[in-house]
Enzyme design. Structure first.
Site, PDB file in Angstrom:
ATOM      1  N   ASN A 144       0.806  -1.222   0.000  1.00  0.00           N
ATOM      2  CA  ASN A 144       0.000   0.000   0.000  1.00  0.00           C
ATOM      3  C   ASN A 144       0.841   1.276   0.000  1.00  0.00           C
ATOM      4  OD1 ASN A 144       0.802  -0.602   2.620  1.00  0.00           O
ATOM      5  ND2 ASN A 144      -1.121   0.060   3.561  1.00  0.00           N
ATOM      6  N   GLU A 198       4.299  -4.191  12.482  1.00  0.00           N
ATOM      7  CA  GLU A 198       3.260  -3.166  12.392  1.00  0.00           C
ATOM      8  C   GLU A 198       2.161  -3.801  11.552  1.00  0.00           C
ATOM      9  OE1 GLU A 198       0.602  -0.934  11.553  1.00  0.00           O
ATOM     10  OE2 GLU A 198       1.896  -0.331   9.891  1.00  0.00           O
ATOM     11  N   CYS A 235      -3.587   1.033   6.750  1.00  0.00           N
ATOM     12  CA  CYS A 235      -3.814   0.384   8.045  1.00  0.00           C
ATOM     13  C   CYS A 235      -4.392   1.356   9.066  1.00  0.00           C
ATOM     14  CB  CYS A 235      -2.519  -0.230   8.567  1.00  0.00           C
ATOM     15  SG  CYS A 235      -1.161   0.938   8.754  1.00  0.00           S
TER      16      CYS A 235
END
Length: 460
Positions: A134, A231, A266
């Site tokens: 992303n 993460e 996210c």
């Protein structure tokens, strides 16, 4: 491995997929590169990273266009990402000169008054960086620049769907002159990540990705007791109180969910809890804004929303929206899928216990849940397996700070979108988000280790 445009399906290029032998060769080269990299003085590491940053800026437009073509984010957003990556390299160049130790007083313990103790920070060795699709260039920078700033060697595994821009960035780093083996890129899928996670010659593996992938990597890494920096997912809530600036809240939802990263972030706004007094006003405002967004080719100037990374990803979002509507939600805007493109979608009348919003819908979808008050919103916001970021909209600073203290999240933004990240701010969160933190300061500490040195009788 062919790389396809998510907008048109055209083949943009190919990259070589590493087999088991190639991965072993890369790790062996990194083992040698770590020694050479660790021997570089801080000013040389800083100079290397500064050179990379300068060249990223020189080739900014070229890299931005390449990234938009293979990733699908609109061009304005990829320009921002490449600029952010250059700034991150600059930031780590500065931090490479600030890896400070500390002097530790020993006269607190009887009998140790005459001894001197101090600490230094040293590189870990070899870092493996697994980069998501992303924000590949920006998140690569957080991992690779940090590893090099600390004096480590780094092996980068780019995303399978959009690795071409990082191939060019890899050549830019090579031209800047790191020691042989200190910076390498290796392409492939889960089998490459597995080999990196299992190798005893890698001291840390850093992943930005799904919670499922994070768990798998943590289990593999445990066999060699290597450090992991994870993460992972987020299901970021926004609380809109009755006294909120509704127009500003709607704008934040658009910028932080519908028109940034095509919703594939996210830390995007994913659950919106709105007090009853302003629910209808916010729903109308947001719906109008969503319908005004332009969907199209990410290389066309002025486009707000591009394609999702794959058609399968777009279908997943489409299915989640369909199930939410079947569960009683109202489709106020969007809900249309055309190939890889999902039109910005607003769902109103969403039940608080709707199963689809308990998950992380990875696309441009904004579900609005009506609540009686901020306390109900807080309870629902915390009722999640994730804890990355959260947002609060209110004009009452006392309420804002009270809610912020009680939200179970790594970051809380007051009167702004959850989709906020700066290289200077600690980023990450508890629960299934992974527990790690990334920033110029946090990542550098993660990628070094502390050594204590004691000089006996130094102060006699």
């Amino acid at each position: 491995m062919e790389v396809h445009s998510p907008a048109t399906g055209a083949v943009l290029g190919t990259v070589p997929v590493a087999d088991e032998q190639r991965v072993a060769e890369v790790i062996a080269a990194a083992r040698e590169g770590r020694r050479r990299m660790a021997a570089l003085p801080a000013h040389a590491r800083a100079g290397l990273l500064t050179t990379v940053a300068d060249r990223l800026r020189e080739r900014h437009e070229e890299l931005s266009r390449m990234l938009a073509a293979e990733n699908g984010k609109p061009l304005d957003q990829t320009r921002g990402e490449v600029a952010a990556a250059a700034n991150i390299f600059t930031g780590f160049a500065e931090e490479a000169k600030r890896l400070f130790g500390r002097q530790v007083p020993l006269d607190v313990s009887p009998g140790l008054e005459h001894h001197l103790a101090f600490t230094i920070r040293e590189p870990l060795g070899v870092v493996a960086a697994v980069v998501p699709f992303n924000y590949p260039v920006e998140l690569y920078a957080y991992k690779a620049a940090a590893a090099l700033a600390a004096g480590n060697a780094v092996i980068v595994k780019p995303p399978e769907k959009c690795p071409l821009t990082l191939e060019v960035v890899g050549r830019i780093v090579a031209e800047a002159g790191p020691p042989p083996g200190a910076h390498q890129i290796v392409h492939g899928g889960p089998e490459v990540v597995r080999a990196l996670a299992l190798s005893p010659d890698i001291q840390l593996i850093s992943l930005t990705g799904s919670t499922t992938a994070g768990r798998a990597i943590a289990e593999l890494a445990a066999g060699t007791l290597k450090k992991v920096q994870l993460e992972l997912g987020g299901n970021d809530p926004m609380i809109v109180c009755a006294d909120a600036d509704v127009d500003r809240a709607a704008e934040a939802i658009v910028l932080g969910r519908l028109a940034r990263g095509n919703g594939q972030i996210c830390c995007a706004v994913k659950r919106i809890y709105v007090e009853d007094a302003v629910y209808d006003e916010l729903a109308a405002n947001l719906t109008a804004r969503a319908r005004a967004l332009t969907v199209g080719d990410p290389l066309t100037e002025g486009v707000d929303v591009g394609p999702l990374i794959t058609e399968a990803a777009a279908r997943d979002v489409e299915d989640a929206v369909r199930r939410a509507v079947e569960g009683g939600a109202h489709l106020a805007a969007g809900g249309i899928r055309e190939g890889n493109f999902v039109h910005p979608t607003v769902l109103t009348g969403v039940r608080a216990d709707e199963p689809e919003i308990a998950k992380e819908i990875f696309g441009p979808v904004a579900p609005l849940v009506r609540v009686a008050d901020a306390e109900e919103a807080l309870r629902l916001a915390n009722d999640s397996d994730f804890g990355l970021q959260a947002a609060i909209f209110t004009r009452d600073i006392n309420r804002a700070l009270s809610l912020a203290r009680r939200l179970e999240a790594g970051g809380v933004i007051i009167n702004g979108s959850t989709a906020l990240r700066s290289e200077h701010l600690s980023f990450g969160g508890p629960k299934n988000t992974g527990g790690s933190r990334e920033s110029l300061h946090d990542t550098l500490r993660e990628m070094t280790e502390e050594k204590t040195i004691i000089v006996m009788e130094a102060l006699a």
